[in-house]
Motif scaffolding. Sequence first.
Motif, PDB file in Angstrom:
ATOM      1  N   TYR A 177       0.836  -1.201   0.000  1.00 50.56           N
ATOM      2  CA  TYR A 177       0.000   0.000   0.000  1.00 50.56           C
ATOM      3  C   TYR A 177       0.868   1.246   0.000  1.00 50.56           C
ATOM      4  O   TYR A 177       1.708   1.429   0.888  1.00 50.56           O
ATOM      5  CB  TYR A 177      -0.899   0.032   1.242  1.00 50.56           C
ATOM      6  CG  TYR A 177      -1.950  -1.052   1.272  1.00 50.56           C
ATOM      7  CD1 TYR A 177      -3.173  -0.875   0.624  1.00 50.56           C
ATOM      8  CD2 TYR A 177      -1.730  -2.249   1.955  1.00 50.56           C
ATOM      9  CE1 TYR A 177      -4.147  -1.863   0.659  1.00 50.56           C
ATOM     10  CE2 TYR A 177      -2.695  -3.236   1.994  1.00 50.56           C
ATOM     11  CZ  TYR A 177      -3.903  -3.037   1.343  1.00 50.56           C
ATOM     12  OH  TYR A 177      -4.855  -4.023   1.379  1.00 50.56           O
ATOM     13  N   ALA A 178       0.680   2.111  -0.996  1.00 50.10           N
ATOM     14  CA  ALA A 178       1.292   3.432  -1.049  1.00 50.10           C
ATOM     15  C   ALA A 178       0.183   4.472  -0.887  1.00 50.10           C
ATOM     16  O   ALA A 178      -1.002   4.130  -0.902  1.00 50.10           O
ATOM     17  CB  ALA A 178       2.032   3.617  -2.361  1.00 50.10           C
ATOM     18  N   PRO A 179       0.518   5.768  -0.711  1.00 50.68           N
ATOM     19  CA  PRO A 179      -0.528   6.765  -0.469  1.00 50.68           C
ATOM     20  C   PRO A 179      -1.637   6.807  -1.517  1.00 50.68           C
ATOM     21  O   PRO A 179      -2.801   6.980  -1.176  1.00 50.68           O
ATOM     22  CB  PRO A 179       0.257   8.083  -0.438  1.00 50.68           C
ATOM     23  CG  PRO A 179       1.610   7.687   0.062  1.00 50.68           C
ATOM     24  CD  PRO A 179       1.871   6.339  -0.545  1.00 50.68           C
ATOM     25  N   LYS A 180      -1.318   6.653  -2.810  1.00 51.79           N
ATOM     26  CA  LYS A 180      -2.350   6.764  -3.835  1.00 51.79           C
ATOM     27  C   LYS A 180      -2.366   5.578  -4.793  1.00 51.79           C
ATOM     28  O   LYS A 180      -2.947   5.662  -5.876  1.00 51.79           O
ATOM     29  CB  LYS A 180      -2.177   8.070  -4.615  1.00 51.79           C
ATOM     30  CG  LYS A 180      -2.464   9.312  -3.790  1.00 51.79           C
ATOM     31  CD  LYS A 180      -2.430  10.574  -4.643  1.00 51.79           C
ATOM     32  CE  LYS A 180      -2.744  11.798  -3.802  1.00 51.79           C
ATOM     33  NZ  LYS A 180      -2.753  13.045  -4.624  1.00 51.79           N
ATOM     34  N   TRP A 181      -1.764   4.473  -4.384  1.00 51.59           N
ATOM     35  CA  TRP A 181      -1.815   3.272  -5.209  1.00 51.59           C
ATOM     36  C   TRP A 181      -1.487   2.058  -4.345  1.00 51.59           C
ATOM     37  O   TRP A 181      -0.963   2.168  -3.234  1.00 51.59           O
ATOM     38  CB  TRP A 181      -0.854   3.377  -6.398  1.00 51.59           C
ATOM     39  CG  TRP A 181       0.599   3.534  -6.037  1.00 51.59           C
ATOM     40  CD1 TRP A 181       1.259   4.700  -5.795  1.00 51.59           C
ATOM     41  CD2 TRP A 181       1.557   2.474  -5.859  1.00 51.59           C
ATOM     42  NE1 TRP A 181       2.565   4.456  -5.484  1.00 51.59           N
ATOM     43  CE2 TRP A 181       2.786   3.100  -5.517  1.00 51.59           C
ATOM     44  CE3 TRP A 181       1.519   1.089  -5.962  1.00 51.59           C
ATOM     45  CZ2 TRP A 181       3.945   2.380  -5.274  1.00 51.59           C
ATOM     46  CZ3 TRP A 181       2.674   0.357  -5.732  1.00 51.59           C
ATOM     47  CH2 TRP A 181       3.861   1.008  -5.395  1.00 51.59           C
ATOM     48  N   ASN A 182      -1.811   0.888  -4.863  1.00 46.02           N
ATOM     49  CA  ASN A 182      -1.460  -0.356  -4.193  1.00 46.02           C
ATOM     50  C   ASN A 182      -1.216  -1.431  -5.246  1.00 46.02           C
ATOM     51  O   ASN A 182      -1.730  -1.347  -6.374  1.00 46.02           O
ATOM     52  CB  ASN A 182      -2.542  -0.783  -3.198  1.00 46.02           C
ATOM     53  CG  ASN A 182      -3.885  -1.006  -3.861  1.00 46.02           C
ATOM     54  OD1 ASN A 182      -4.124  -2.040  -4.488  1.00 46.02           O
ATOM     55  ND2 ASN A 182      -4.784  -0.021  -3.738  1.00 46.02           N
ATOM     56  N   PHE A 183      -0.439  -2.428  -4.866  1.00 45.36           N
ATOM     57  CA  PHE A 183      -0.111  -3.511  -5.792  1.00 45.36           C
ATOM     58  C   PHE A 183      -0.262  -4.846  -5.081  1.00 45.36           C
ATOM     59  O   PHE A 183       0.190  -5.010  -3.945  1.00 45.36           O
ATOM     60  CB  PHE A 183       1.317  -3.376  -6.324  1.00 45.36           C
ATOM     61  CG  PHE A 183       1.720  -4.502  -7.244  1.00 45.36           C
ATOM     62  CD1 PHE A 183       1.287  -4.516  -8.564  1.00 45.36           C
ATOM     63  CD2 PHE A 183       2.506  -5.561  -6.782  1.00 45.36           C
ATOM     64  CE1 PHE A 183       1.642  -5.559  -9.411  1.00 45.36           C
ATOM     65  CE2 PHE A 183       2.863  -6.599  -7.628  1.00 45.36           C
ATOM     66  CZ  PHE A 183       2.424  -6.601  -8.947  1.00 45.36           C
ATOM     67  N   THR A 184      -0.906  -5.804  -5.775  1.00 43.81           N
ATOM     68  CA  THR A 184      -1.142  -7.139  -5.222  1.00 43.81           C
ATOM     69  C   THR A 184      -0.553  -8.196  -6.139  1.00 43.81           C
ATOM     70  O   THR A 184      -0.697  -8.113  -7.367  1.00 43.81           O
ATOM     71  CB  THR A 184      -2.654  -7.410  -5.069  1.00 43.81           C
ATOM     72  OG1 THR A 184      -3.229  -6.437  -4.198  1.00 43.81           O
ATOM     73  CG2 THR A 184      -2.908  -8.806  -4.509  1.00 43.81           C
TER      74      THR A 184
END
Length: 232
Positions: A124-131
């Motif tokens: 989780y980043a402030p304005k995006w996320n990666f799974t």
Amino acid sequence: TFSYEYLNPEKDYGYYKTFTFRHFNKINNTTTIFVENYYFSRKIEGEGYLVNLGAYKDWSENLYTYTSISKGTRNNYLPDFRIDNEFFFKTLRQKNLVFSLSTAYIKYYNNSKDFIVGLGFIYYAPKWNFTYKHLINNSNPGSVVSHTDLFSLGIGEEKKSYLYLTYTSGNQAYLATYLPTPTLVNNNSYSYIINYRKWFNNNNGIILEYSYLKLKDTFEKNGFTIGFFNEH
């Protein structure tokens, strides 16, 4: 939400329509329960219903879980019984790298069974996320193993909008016992999903989605979804 999926070749598979209703209830600071109701209408395979009950539970500042139990009406494409459980482990100082371990058991009305194990992570980043998640499926009878990789990128902010781009690639394998001589079926597949969620205000919004699935030497499927949500 309402989903319409068109399969090719149409004469063999027809189309799928799905109506879905989901309700989430946060009963305290650590537990959210939910119920999902699905109505399916398929041109070739007929109608079906499925109910899914589950909960999200925070056990500590580093661990939370997802658990659900599903049951469908008697139909080849719905489970007689399904149970899912997933553990999420928060790491790093900001708890924004989350590792996951999932299991699922599915029993179908034709007495075939699937056992699925998944390993992955979410960043989780402030304005995006990666799974990323790797799934291993053991299908019985025959103890046939298949693998799937999932990649998903989410861009946006809560209470504003989110765009999710998801890609999966792998194979679907099982022992076809309905044939005169049981035969191993093993087809490569890939899919992608574009999902957009937009808030109109603090509580209400719309969901739009397009999906595509290609199962080699079998069919391809285009899907469209529209829905609305209300949060309290």
